[in-house]
Design an enzyme around this catalytic site. Structure first.
Site, mmCIF file in Angstrom:
data_model
loop_
_atom_site.group_PDB
_atom_site.id
_atom_site.type_symbol
_atom_site.label_atom_id
_atom_site.label_comp_id
_atom_site.label_asym_id
_atom_site.label_seq_id
_atom_site.Cartn_x
_atom_site.Cartn_y
_atom_site.Cartn_z
ATOM 1 N N TYR A 193 0.669 -1.205 0.024
ATOM 2 C CA TYR A 193 0.178 0.008 -0.119
ATOM 3 C C TYR A 193 0.694 1.085 0.179
ATOM 4 O O TYR A 193 0.870 2.300 -0.857
ATOM 5 C CB TYR A 193 -0.872 -0.028 1.216
ATOM 6 C CG TYR A 193 -1.746 1.241 1.522
ATOM 7 C CD1 TYR A 193 -2.247 2.219 0.710
ATOM 8 C CD2 TYR A 193 -1.359 1.907 2.936
ATOM 9 C CE1 TYR A 193 -2.899 3.257 1.164
ATOM 10 C CE2 TYR A 193 -1.961 2.899 3.267
ATOM 11 C CZ TYR A 193 -2.727 3.936 2.286
ATOM 12 O OH TYR A 193 -3.411 4.924 2.534
ATOM 13 N N LYS A 223 1.421 3.824 -2.992
ATOM 14 C CA LYS A 223 1.101 5.407 -2.800
ATOM 15 C C LYS A 223 2.212 6.356 -3.256
ATOM 16 O O LYS A 223 2.270 7.401 -3.754
ATOM 17 C CB LYS A 223 0.803 5.714 -1.579
ATOM 18 C CG LYS A 223 -0.757 4.943 -1.150
ATOM 19 C CD LYS A 223 -1.944 5.346 -2.302
ATOM 20 C CE LYS A 223 -2.352 6.998 -1.607
ATOM 21 N NZ LYS A 223 -3.423 7.426 -2.530
#
Length: 493
Positions: free
Chosen positions: A239, A243
């Site tokens: 994640y 990002k």
């Protein structure tokens, strides 16, 4: 200067495109714009699915969060407001042109003033291909569309403070450069990562067995590849890794378009309005609260004296709206804001734990059998090694013995075994997922946000509607009176 009145006026007559509106922050933003500025021109919500309107009606407008707005306008007035102002679009940022037909795309490009990208996959262990599609390519596709928008005044991208990884010391509000890696001596080539995934999937398909087996194998391989690549470059999970890449792509493609990047830390329940305690989706600390509430969690990893950087969802949205008004039409700007609390008003794990103890002692939980669940102390271990040793002695070895006894006695202790095994797996899963965050020693600089805050004197009711100063929060009371009850009401069902 930005104040409450200017923020409200900013949205008058504007057309805003929002991605991720079915998520936690997205809902809060949509509700807030409609509540403070009913004269907004249009709010376009890009959502996945064939029937976009039904999804928006059920998952956004139909939620409890919009209760205050309903009360303000009455049911008929509320429905009329939504009908006039909210437009659901069936599309997806993972596709070029956002998955929209050309006529719709062209019409949008003529009228959009502001784009807010909140869409993301936040699963720490998401498939690498899925994370790249949403968190990286999604940003690319939005940038490409934004450049077609004749009236565009700004693009806002919601990222996460944890793109900085496990750095120590003061972490500045600065953009991530293309190719930047957290591991010395490595260069992060986004295009190379995309090629790697394509080649890995092609190889998996060539060696695939039956359809179900192939699907399981690919899913497992893609998850493992994401973690492997993240840790190779110094990030803890897929994640935050993707990002960070999304921010790189944004910096590369933005040109002179005004861009604002919002980096929240752990986002917690609504503190003030429209509905204190409201939340959606389980965050790091919420998993601990739920585990403690159900007494499935007797120990965990962490130092109670350490800071847990949290920020209420409504404060994040208030900061977003203030930043939109502040940087609109600032050609070439790329502003980064940490929506965090560790520098200005740090909360500690001990504050959260003591608030939890106090709450559950005063409000004991009742199990499915109708009996009160006794509230026990939780033990915290300051190293992973100590926790693993404890779990082995307290759970793993007894489980192995109990398993053998259970087999000999024809399943007599199955219930006890299953209960202990569930608790063991639950703790070890949490350690695996959240362990890297338990000892973060970084402190997020929020001077950019502080400068924005300083322009708001908080003298008027309008100013107070857009409070995003974490120094106004009394953390123990917030955890005890708002957040923990919110977790139990909205997440622990």
């Amino acid at each position: 200067m930005v104040d409450g009145a200017r923020i409200i006026e900013y949205f008058r007559g504007k057309s805003v495109l929002i991605t991720g509106s079915t998520g936690f922050l997205g809902k809060i933003l949509v509700e807030k714009i409609l509540r403070v500025q009913p004269d907004v021109n249009k709010i376009y919500l890009l959502v996945r699915g064939i029937d976009a309107k039904q999804r928006v009606d059920e998952e956004v407008i139909g939620t409890e969060l919009f209760g205050l707005l309903r009360e303000k306008h009455g049911e008929e007035g509320f429905q009329q407001l939504v009908e006039e102002k909210v437009v659901a679009l069936a599309g997806d940022i993972i596709y070029q042109n956002l998955g929209l037909e050309t006529p719709m795309l062209e019409d949008l490009a003529k009228c959009i003033d502001v784009i807010v990208n909140i869409a993301a996959t936040t699963n720490f262990y998401e498939r690498y291909d899925v994370s790249l599609d949403v968190n990286v390519m999604g940003v690319k596709h939005l940038c490409e569309f934004a450049k077609q928008c004749a009236r565009l005044k700004m693009l806002m991208h919601v990222s996460t403070a944890y793109v900085s990884g496990d750095r120590e010391g003061l972490i500045l509000e600065k953009p991530i450069n293309l190719g930047e890696s957290l591991r010395q001596g490595t260069y992060l080539d986004v295009d190379a990562e995309l090629r790697l995934v394509r080649e890995a999937k092609k190889e998996l398909q060539l060696n695939a067995g039956d359809e179900d087996d192939a699907s399981r194998t690919e899913r497992k391989a893609m998850k493992e590849l994401g973690i492997k690549r993240a840790r190779h470059f110094g990030w803890s999970n897929t994640y935050v890794f993707t990002k960070a890449m999304g921010e790189m792509i944004l910096g590369q493609l933005r040109g002179d378009m005004p861009v604002v990047i919002i980096r929240p830390s752990i986002i917690t329940s609504v503190q003030a309005d429209p509905l204190p305690g409201w939340m959606q989706g389980t965050r790091t600390i919420d998993t601990l609260i739920i585990g403690y509430a159900k007494q499935n969690l007797s120990c965990f990893l962490g130092d109670l004296s350490m800071v847990v950087d949290v920020i209420p969802g409504d404060m994040v949205v208030n900061a977003m709206m203030a930043a939109m008004a502040a940087h609109s039409e600032e050609k070439g700007v790329q502003a980064v804001y940490h929506c965090t609390s560790s520098l200005s008003n740090p909360a500690t794990y001990s504050m959260l734990y003591e608030a939890g103890r106090r709450y559950f002692y005063e409000n004991p939980r009742v199990g499915e059998d109708g009996k009160v669940i006794p509230t026990k102390e939780m033990y915290f271990f300051t190293t992973i090694t100590r926790l693993r040793l404890y779990m082995m002695l307290a759970y793993k070895l007894p489980l192995e013995i109990l398993h053998l006894v259970n087999l000999l006695l024809c399943g007599l202790f199955s219930r006890v075994y299953n209960d202990m095994n569930r608790k063991y797996k639950f703790v070890m899963l949490l350690v695996d997922i959240y362990g890297p965050f338990a000892f973060l020693k970084g402190c997020y600089d929020d001077m950019n946000l502080e400068r924005l805050r300083m322009t708001m004197k908080m003298n008027t009711l309008e100013d107070q509607m857009f409070n995003f100063d974490p120094r106004t929060i009394h953390w123990e009371e917030y955890f005890y009176r708002i957040h923990i009850p919110g977790v139990l009401k909205y997440l622990c069902k």
